[in-house]
Design an enzyme around this catalytic site. Structure first.
Site, PDB file in Angstrom:
ATOM      1  N   CYS A  93      -3.974 -17.335  -0.060  1.00 40.10           N
ATOM      2  CA  CYS A  93      -4.760 -17.778   0.921  1.00 40.10           C
ATOM      3  C   CYS A  93      -5.529 -16.140   0.707  1.00 40.10           C
ATOM      4  O   CYS A  93      -4.489 -14.987   0.559  1.00 40.10           O
ATOM      5  CB  CYS A  93      -4.983 -18.458   2.109  1.00 40.10           C
ATOM      6  SG  CYS A  93      -4.538 -19.685   2.092  1.00 40.10           S
TER       7      CYS A  93
ATOM      8  N   ARG B  47      -8.952 -19.933  -0.814  1.00 39.50           N
ATOM      9  CA  ARG B  47      -7.833 -21.708  -0.458  1.00 39.50           C
ATOM     10  C   ARG B  47      -7.173 -21.516  -1.373  1.00 39.50           C
ATOM     11  O   ARG B  47      -7.772 -21.483  -2.222  1.00 39.50           O
ATOM     12  CB  ARG B  47      -8.526 -22.297   0.439  1.00 39.50           C
ATOM     13  CG  ARG B  47      -7.373 -22.632   1.481  1.00 39.50           C
ATOM     14  CD  ARG B  47      -8.035 -24.457   1.499  1.00 39.50           C
ATOM     15  NE  ARG B  47      -7.109 -25.029   1.937  1.00 39.50           N
ATOM     16  CZ  ARG B  47      -7.196 -26.500   2.445  1.00 39.50           C
ATOM     17  NH1 ARG B  47      -8.292 -27.677   1.829  1.00 39.50           N
ATOM     18  NH2 ARG B  47      -5.873 -27.366   2.647  1.00 39.50           N
TER      19      ARG B  47
ATOM     20  N   ILE C  86      -1.067 -25.517   0.497  1.00 38.20           N
ATOM     21  CA  ILE C  86      -0.031 -25.437   0.977  1.00 38.20           C
ATOM     22  C   ILE C  86       0.332 -26.606   1.311  1.00 38.20           C
ATOM     23  O   ILE C  86       0.769 -27.850   0.382  1.00 38.20           O
ATOM     24  CB  ILE C  86       0.548 -24.340   1.005  1.00 38.20           C
ATOM     25  CG1 ILE C  86       0.278 -22.902   0.102  1.00 38.20           C
ATOM     26  CG2 ILE C  86       2.146 -24.397   1.091  1.00 38.20           C
ATOM     27  CD1 ILE C  86       0.988 -22.361   0.389  1.00 38.20           C
ATOM     28  N   ILE C  87      -0.522 -27.213   2.746  1.00 38.94           N
ATOM     29  CA  ILE C  87      -0.055 -28.201   3.233  1.00 38.94           C
ATOM     30  C   ILE C  87      -1.753 -28.494   3.943  1.00 38.94           C
ATOM     31  O   ILE C  87      -3.108 -28.369   3.795  1.00 38.94           O
ATOM     32  CB  ILE C  87       0.040 -27.594   4.955  1.00 38.94           C
ATOM     33  CG1 ILE C  87       2.153 -27.392   4.405  1.00 38.94           C
ATOM     34  CG2 ILE C  87       0.919 -28.574   6.121  1.00 38.94           C
ATOM     35  CD1 ILE C  87       2.617 -26.440   5.587  1.00 38.94           C
TER      36      ILE C  87
ATOM     37  N   GLY D 175      -2.354 -17.763   5.246  1.00 39.68           N
ATOM     38  CA  GLY D 175      -0.544 -17.395   5.683  1.00 39.68           C
ATOM     39  C   GLY D 175      -0.037 -19.190   6.027  1.00 39.68           C
ATOM     40  O   GLY D 175      -0.967 -20.007   6.144  1.00 39.68           O
ATOM     41  N   GLU D 176       1.030 -19.184   7.143  1.00 39.95           N
ATOM     42  CA  GLU D 176       1.151 -20.852   7.484  1.00 39.95           C
ATOM     43  C   GLU D 176       2.538 -20.380   8.047  1.00 39.95           C
ATOM     44  O   GLU D 176       3.259 -19.076   8.858  1.00 39.95           O
ATOM     45  CB  GLU D 176       2.103 -21.246   5.734  1.00 39.95           C
ATOM     46  CG  GLU D 176       3.186 -22.420   6.032  1.00 39.95           C
ATOM     47  CD  GLU D 176       4.008 -23.026   5.028  1.00 39.95           C
ATOM     48  OE1 GLU D 176       4.716 -23.621   5.212  1.00 39.95           O
ATOM     49  OE2 GLU D 176       3.456 -21.823   3.288  1.00 39.95           O
TER      50      GLU D 176
ATOM     51  N   ASP E  33      -1.739 -27.203   9.496  1.00 39.66           N
ATOM     52  CA  ASP E  33      -0.913 -26.322   9.776  1.00 39.66           C
ATOM     53  C   ASP E  33      -2.411 -24.709  10.285  1.00 39.66           C
ATOM     54  O   ASP E  33      -1.831 -25.133  11.881  1.00 39.66           O
ATOM     55  CB  ASP E  33      -0.040 -24.878   9.128  1.00 39.66           C
ATOM     56  CG  ASP E  33      -0.552 -24.382   8.482  1.00 39.66           C
ATOM     57  OD1 ASP E  33      -1.177 -24.149   7.375  1.00 39.66           O
ATOM     58  OD2 ASP E  33       0.247 -23.110   8.110  1.00 39.66           O
TER      59      ASP E  33
ATOM     60  N   GLY F 143      14.559 -14.191  -1.307  1.00 42.03           N
ATOM     61  CA  GLY F 143      15.218 -12.926  -1.105  1.00 42.03           C
ATOM     62  C   GLY F 143      14.721 -11.492  -0.769  1.00 42.03           C
ATOM     63  O   GLY F 143      15.628 -10.250  -0.100  1.00 42.03           O
TER      64      GLY F 143
END
Length: 432
Positions: A2, A50, A53-54, A77-78, A101, A364
């Site tokens: 996004c 956009r 993702i959710i 973001g998330e 979210d 990571g």
């Protein structure tokens, strides 16, 4: 991932045109291939690209307005703990129309901006407008995972996920910030909140910018604090780290699209795969990249071991010198600012390839900074001890008519003595 961009002309109240916002988000199409949205209201304009993702439905498109049309959110973001926050909001009477979210973030901000920022666990950058209180907010996550740039102009403020969006409004007139060139050449990146574009700044991590009644303020809502006095013992911290790590992986598995892992075979990415397996994730998709320069430069053997141990769906990509050269122009254009990190080219290459199979990846990234993974961190305590030497003495060493070798020997001896005294002081304090 996004992307957001916008204009708020709070100084002269001139209306923002949809065409201006369209121009700002058109240069970041790659950040959001699944849709776009534009919101204009007088002197305010918001744009969003956009990546779903959710809740992949159109009902979660942005910018998102509240039910009464009085608040609007443009968000990149998330927030990983959105389900827990949503449950709390529902108990207070809030009704949700989506399962995203984004709506949870919007409703949280409608309740209390400061409390919401303290509750959010995630990576984000957002613009929020409350038409009732006439307050405009820009905010960035605690450690600055998501980018957010802004520039104060004669008319107000322009902002975006990438600098190139701001340049469409400035007509590419931004000058080089020459004061930062020395820092860049020394460190390999631009530290602090300034950028190499004069006048364009980064909103600091853990901060929010608010504009109300023509007054602009930047405030911190979070910072990290170290408690050196309360030592609970090694076992406690090992257990606490394991619990936090498990919780972090569990929360970041929330996704309505295919998810994978960038696996290098190192401790950090391998730990992510191991934790996903422990949490019951089946058929984990892992991706590795290596330089196509022969076995001396190929570390994929370590990733293969982990992939075999946890029976992942593993894919390897080898990057040639030609690939590296061909990817440079796109990489430079996407980065906005120069970064002397050759490995980032291969990471970009890997992401481009992995996108053919998945949309979201865990990695990571950041573990070396948190757990001291770089060899230079071994010397940080020595550096801090050196700084404790009185400046007069340090300067005197440089003025002494002795060789650099003996200066280093003397300084090293002083540092060792300082470390010894510090350890002894701590030991005596513990025994008390």
């Amino acid at each position: 991932m996004c992307g957001i961009a916008g204009i708020y002309r709070y100084k002269n109240q001139q209306h923002v045109l949809a065409a201006e916002i369209e121009k700002m988000i058109s240069v970041i199409n790659y950040r959001g291939p699944d849709g776009e949205g534009i919101y204009t209201h007088g002197e305010l304009g918001l744009g969003h690209k956009r990546l779903t993702i959710i809740d992949t439905s159109e009902r979660s498109n942005q910018p998102m307005l509240s039910a009464d049309q009085q608040q609007v959110l443009c968000y990149n973001g998330e927030v990983y703990n959105y389900l827990e926050i949503a449950e709390s909001l529902q108990e207070s009477g809030v009704e949700f129309k989506t399962s995203s979210d984004t709506e949870v973030v919007l409703e949280s901000l409608n309740q209390d901006v400061h409390q919401a920022l303290n509750n959010f666990n995630g990576m984000y950058a957002f613009a929020y407008w409350n038409n009732e209180s006439k307050e405009f907010i820009l905010a960035r996550d605690r450690i600055g995972i998501k980018p957010l740039f802004y520039k104060i102009t004669d008319e107000g403020i322009i902002f975006g996920s990438e600098i190139k969006s701001l340049l469409t409004i400035e007509n590419d007139n931004s000058q080089v910030n020459q004061e930062l060139i020395d820092s860049y050449m020394s460190l390999g990146y631009c530290p602090g909140n300034e950028t190499l574009f004069k006048g364009i700044k980064k909103l600091p991590p853990g901060h929010y910018l608010s504009i109300k009644q023509g007054c602009l303020e930047i405030s911190s809502y979070w910072d990290i604090h170290f408690n050196r006095e309360d030592d609970r013992g090694e076992d406690y911290y090992i257990k606490k780290t394991q619990d936090l790590f498990e919780d972090a992986v569990k929360l970041q598995l929330r996704s309505d699209v295919p998810l994978g892992v960038f696996l290098s075979g190192g401790v950090d990415s391998s730990a992510v795969v191991a934790m996903m397996s422990k949490l019951g994730v089946q058929n984990i998709k892992t991706f590795s990249v290596a330089w196509d320069y022969g076995k001396d430069f190929d570390e994929t053997q370590y990733a293969r071991r982990i992939a075999k141990q946890f029976n992942t769906d593993h894919t390897e990509y080898f990057m040639s010198a030609e690939d590296f050269k061909n990817f440079l122009p796109d990489y430079i254009r996407h980065m906005d600012e120069p970064v002397t990190e050759a490995a980032a080219i291969s990471l970009y290459y890997l992401a481009k390839k992995a996108k053919e199979k998945i949309t979201v990846v865990l990695s990571g990234e950041g573990a070396d900074e948190v757990f001291g993974g770089y060899s230079i961190y071994k010397f940080m305590d020595m550096v801090s001890q050196y700084k404790k030497i009185p400046k007069l003495l340090r300067n005197g060493l440089n003025l002494m008519n002795v060789s650099v070798f003996w200066q280093q020997v003397l300084i090293g001896s002083i540092i060792i003595l300082a470390v010894y005294i510090d350890v002894l002081r701590r030991e005596l304090g513990t025994r008390k």
